[in-house]
Design a protein around this motif. Sequence first.
Motif, PDB file in Angstrom:
ATOM      1  N   VAL A  29     -10.622   9.242 -56.536  1.00  0.00           N
ATOM      2  CA  VAL A  29      -9.459   8.569 -57.122  1.00  0.00           C
ATOM      3  C   VAL A  29      -9.071   9.240 -58.440  1.00  0.00           C
ATOM      4  O   VAL A  29      -7.891   9.519 -58.694  1.00  0.00           O
ATOM      5  CB  VAL A  29      -9.776   7.066 -57.318  1.00  0.00           C
ATOM      6  CG1 VAL A  29      -8.797   6.407 -58.261  1.00  0.00           C
ATOM      7  CG2 VAL A  29      -9.804   6.349 -55.983  1.00  0.00           C
ATOM      8  N   LEU A  30     -10.053   9.520 -59.279  1.00  0.00           N
ATOM      9  CA  LEU A  30      -9.785  10.162 -60.562  1.00  0.00           C
ATOM     10  C   LEU A  30      -9.266  11.589 -60.367  1.00  0.00           C
ATOM     11  O   LEU A  30      -8.373  12.043 -61.086  1.00  0.00           O
ATOM     12  CB  LEU A  30     -11.048  10.161 -61.439  1.00  0.00           C
ATOM     13  CG  LEU A  30     -11.570   8.782 -61.827  1.00  0.00           C
ATOM     14  CD1 LEU A  30     -12.902   8.912 -62.542  1.00  0.00           C
ATOM     15  CD2 LEU A  30     -10.564   8.003 -62.643  1.00  0.00           C
ATOM     16  N   ASP A  31      -9.805  12.284 -59.375  1.00  0.00           N
ATOM     17  CA  ASP A  31      -9.359  13.643 -59.107  1.00  0.00           C
ATOM     18  C   ASP A  31      -7.914  13.666 -58.621  1.00  0.00           C
ATOM     19  O   ASP A  31      -7.171  14.605 -58.914  1.00  0.00           O
ATOM     20  CB  ASP A  31     -10.281  14.331 -58.105  1.00  0.00           C
ATOM     21  CG  ASP A  31     -10.125  15.838 -58.129  1.00  0.00           C
ATOM     22  OD1 ASP A  31     -10.064  16.419 -59.242  1.00  0.00           O
ATOM     23  OD2 ASP A  31     -10.048  16.441 -57.044  1.00  0.00           O
ATOM     24  N   ALA A  33      -5.569  11.780 -59.696  1.00  0.00           N
ATOM     25  CA  ALA A  33      -4.764  11.738 -60.928  1.00  0.00           C
ATOM     26  C   ALA A  33      -4.740  13.112 -61.592  1.00  0.00           C
ATOM     27  O   ALA A  33      -3.695  13.576 -62.049  1.00  0.00           O
ATOM     28  CB  ALA A  33      -5.310  10.688 -61.891  1.00  0.00           C
ATOM     29  N   ARG A  34      -5.866  13.779 -61.590  1.00  0.00           N
ATOM     30  CA  ARG A  34      -5.950  15.121 -62.193  1.00  0.00           C
ATOM     31  C   ARG A  34      -5.035  16.110 -61.487  1.00  0.00           C
ATOM     32  O   ARG A  34      -4.455  16.997 -62.105  1.00  0.00           O
ATOM     33  CB  ARG A  34      -7.394  15.624 -62.130  1.00  0.00           C
ATOM     34  CG  ARG A  34      -7.607  16.995 -62.754  1.00  0.00           C
ATOM     35  CD  ARG A  34      -9.039  17.475 -62.547  1.00  0.00           C
ATOM     36  NE  ARG A  34      -9.312  17.776 -61.152  1.00  0.00           N
ATOM     37  CZ  ARG A  34      -9.055  18.939 -60.555  1.00  0.00           C
ATOM     38  NH1 ARG A  34      -8.489  19.923 -61.235  1.00  0.00           N
ATOM     39  NH2 ARG A  34      -9.355  19.126 -59.282  1.00  0.00           N
ATOM     40  N   LEU A  47      -7.648   9.075 -68.929  1.00  0.00           N
ATOM     41  CA  LEU A  47      -8.022   7.894 -68.163  1.00  0.00           C
ATOM     42  C   LEU A  47      -9.267   7.286 -68.776  1.00  0.00           C
ATOM     43  O   LEU A  47     -10.237   7.994 -69.059  1.00  0.00           O
ATOM     44  CB  LEU A  47      -8.277   8.275 -66.702  1.00  0.00           C
ATOM     45  CG  LEU A  47      -7.112   8.948 -65.977  1.00  0.00           C
ATOM     46  CD1 LEU A  47      -7.558   9.434 -64.616  1.00  0.00           C
ATOM     47  CD2 LEU A  47      -5.932   8.004 -65.867  1.00  0.00           C
ATOM     48  N   ALA A  77      -4.573   4.158 -68.027  1.00  0.00           N
ATOM     49  CA  ALA A  77      -3.953   5.479 -68.156  1.00  0.00           C
ATOM     50  C   ALA A  77      -3.271   5.525 -69.517  1.00  0.00           C
ATOM     51  O   ALA A  77      -2.392   4.718 -69.801  1.00  0.00           O
ATOM     52  CB  ALA A  77      -2.957   5.721 -67.033  1.00  0.00           C
ATOM     53  N   MET A 102      -0.904   8.042 -62.504  1.00  0.00           N
ATOM     54  CA  MET A 102      -1.357   6.714 -62.064  1.00  0.00           C
ATOM     55  C   MET A 102      -0.952   6.462 -60.617  1.00  0.00           C
ATOM     56  O   MET A 102      -1.725   5.896 -59.839  1.00  0.00           O
ATOM     57  CB  MET A 102      -0.790   5.625 -62.978  1.00  0.00           C
ATOM     58  CG  MET A 102      -1.205   4.213 -62.580  1.00  0.00           C
ATOM     59  SD  MET A 102      -2.975   3.890 -62.732  1.00  0.00           S
ATOM     60  CE  MET A 102      -2.999   3.037 -64.295  1.00  0.00           C
ATOM     61  N   HIS A 104      -0.577   8.705 -58.221  1.00  0.00           N
ATOM     62  CA  HIS A 104      -1.503   9.471 -57.373  1.00  0.00           C
ATOM     63  C   HIS A 104      -2.844   8.737 -57.251  1.00  0.00           C
ATOM     64  O   HIS A 104      -3.417   8.641 -56.165  1.00  0.00           O
ATOM     65  CB  HIS A 104      -1.720  10.868 -57.952  1.00  0.00           C
ATOM     66  CG  HIS A 104      -0.728  11.880 -57.498  1.00  0.00           C
ATOM     67  ND1 HIS A 104       0.634  11.721 -57.611  1.00  0.00           N
ATOM     68  CD2 HIS A 104      -0.917  13.083 -56.916  1.00  0.00           C
ATOM     69  CE1 HIS A 104       1.240  12.787 -57.132  1.00  0.00           C
ATOM     70  NE2 HIS A 104       0.320  13.625 -56.694  1.00  0.00           N
ATOM     71  N   LEU A 105      -3.337   8.239 -58.361  1.00  0.00           N
ATOM     72  CA  LEU A 105      -4.598   7.496 -58.384  1.00  0.00           C
ATOM     73  C   LEU A 105      -4.520   6.292 -57.451  1.00  0.00           C
ATOM     74  O   LEU A 105      -5.417   6.051 -56.628  1.00  0.00           O
ATOM     75  CB  LEU A 105      -4.888   7.078 -59.826  1.00  0.00           C
ATOM     76  CG  LEU A 105      -6.160   6.325 -60.151  1.00  0.00           C
ATOM     77  CD1 LEU A 105      -6.562   6.612 -61.584  1.00  0.00           C
ATOM     78  CD2 LEU A 105      -6.041   4.839 -59.934  1.00  0.00           C
ATOM     79  N   GLN A 108      -4.335   7.273 -53.704  1.00  0.00           N
ATOM     80  CA  GLN A 108      -5.647   7.729 -53.227  1.00  0.00           C
ATOM     81  C   GLN A 108      -6.573   6.534 -53.037  1.00  0.00           C
ATOM     82  O   GLN A 108      -7.310   6.468 -52.051  1.00  0.00           O
ATOM     83  CB  GLN A 108      -6.266   8.723 -54.211  1.00  0.00           C
ATOM     84  CG  GLN A 108      -7.633   9.231 -53.782  1.00  0.00           C
ATOM     85  CD  GLN A 108      -7.579  10.040 -52.515  1.00  0.00           C
ATOM     86  OE1 GLN A 108      -7.109  11.164 -52.526  1.00  0.00           O
ATOM     87  NE2 GLN A 108      -8.042   9.489 -51.406  1.00  0.00           N
ATOM     88  N   THR A 116      -5.592  -1.905 -55.926  1.00  0.00           N
ATOM     89  CA  THR A 116      -5.130  -1.676 -57.292  1.00  0.00           C
ATOM     90  C   THR A 116      -3.950  -2.600 -57.578  1.00  0.00           C
ATOM     91  O   THR A 116      -3.379  -3.188 -56.656  1.00  0.00           O
ATOM     92  CB  THR A 116      -4.648  -0.218 -57.477  1.00  0.00           C
ATOM     93  OG1 THR A 116      -3.595   0.035 -56.547  1.00  0.00           O
ATOM     94  CG2 THR A 116      -5.772   0.782 -57.273  1.00  0.00           C
TER      95      THR A 116
END
Length: 169
Positions: A29-31, A33-34, A47, A77, A102, A104-105, A108, A116
């Motif tokens: 999930v974090l990736d 956002a990256r 984040l 975020a 956010m 994208h996060l 995912q 979410t």
Amino acid sequence: MEFHDIIKKRYSVRGYQSKEVEKEKLEKVLDAARLAPTAVNKQPFQLIIIETRGREEELKTIYPAEWFTEAPLVICACAVKSESWTRRDGRNYVEVDTAIAMDHLILQATELGLGTCWIAAFNVEAAREVLKVPDDVEPLLFTPLGYPDAEPRGMGRKKLDELVRDQHW
């Protein structure tokens, strides 16, 4: 799952199980956002991952809904304006870039079976105090992250012809 199916499946989750989010899923999930596109690839966001257990009352000063702290994690975020791109007319893209990350996060998370809820109406001063962010970092968006324990509300969407301005449509 097809991308369009992920988009249709996503909803604002307002109830969460206490089940922990697996480390591999959190990293994915974090990736996401990256990997989000940002203006000139500046990535002007940070984040903050917050474990809710034991911090429920403190987190409710940021956003008071009971379900906000039901999920095992809350993600903030933050926008870092000094690191963002500014167009020639002075328009700074930090909020756009942070929102894309956010999104994208969130998409995912949906694909991984996690819930979410996009939260922008929160107490900014409480967020700054609880998260102890420096002055140049702005808490912009929050989402709980966990396994859903609530059904989607029937939120309608406008018709496509109400949203698209095109002479050829």
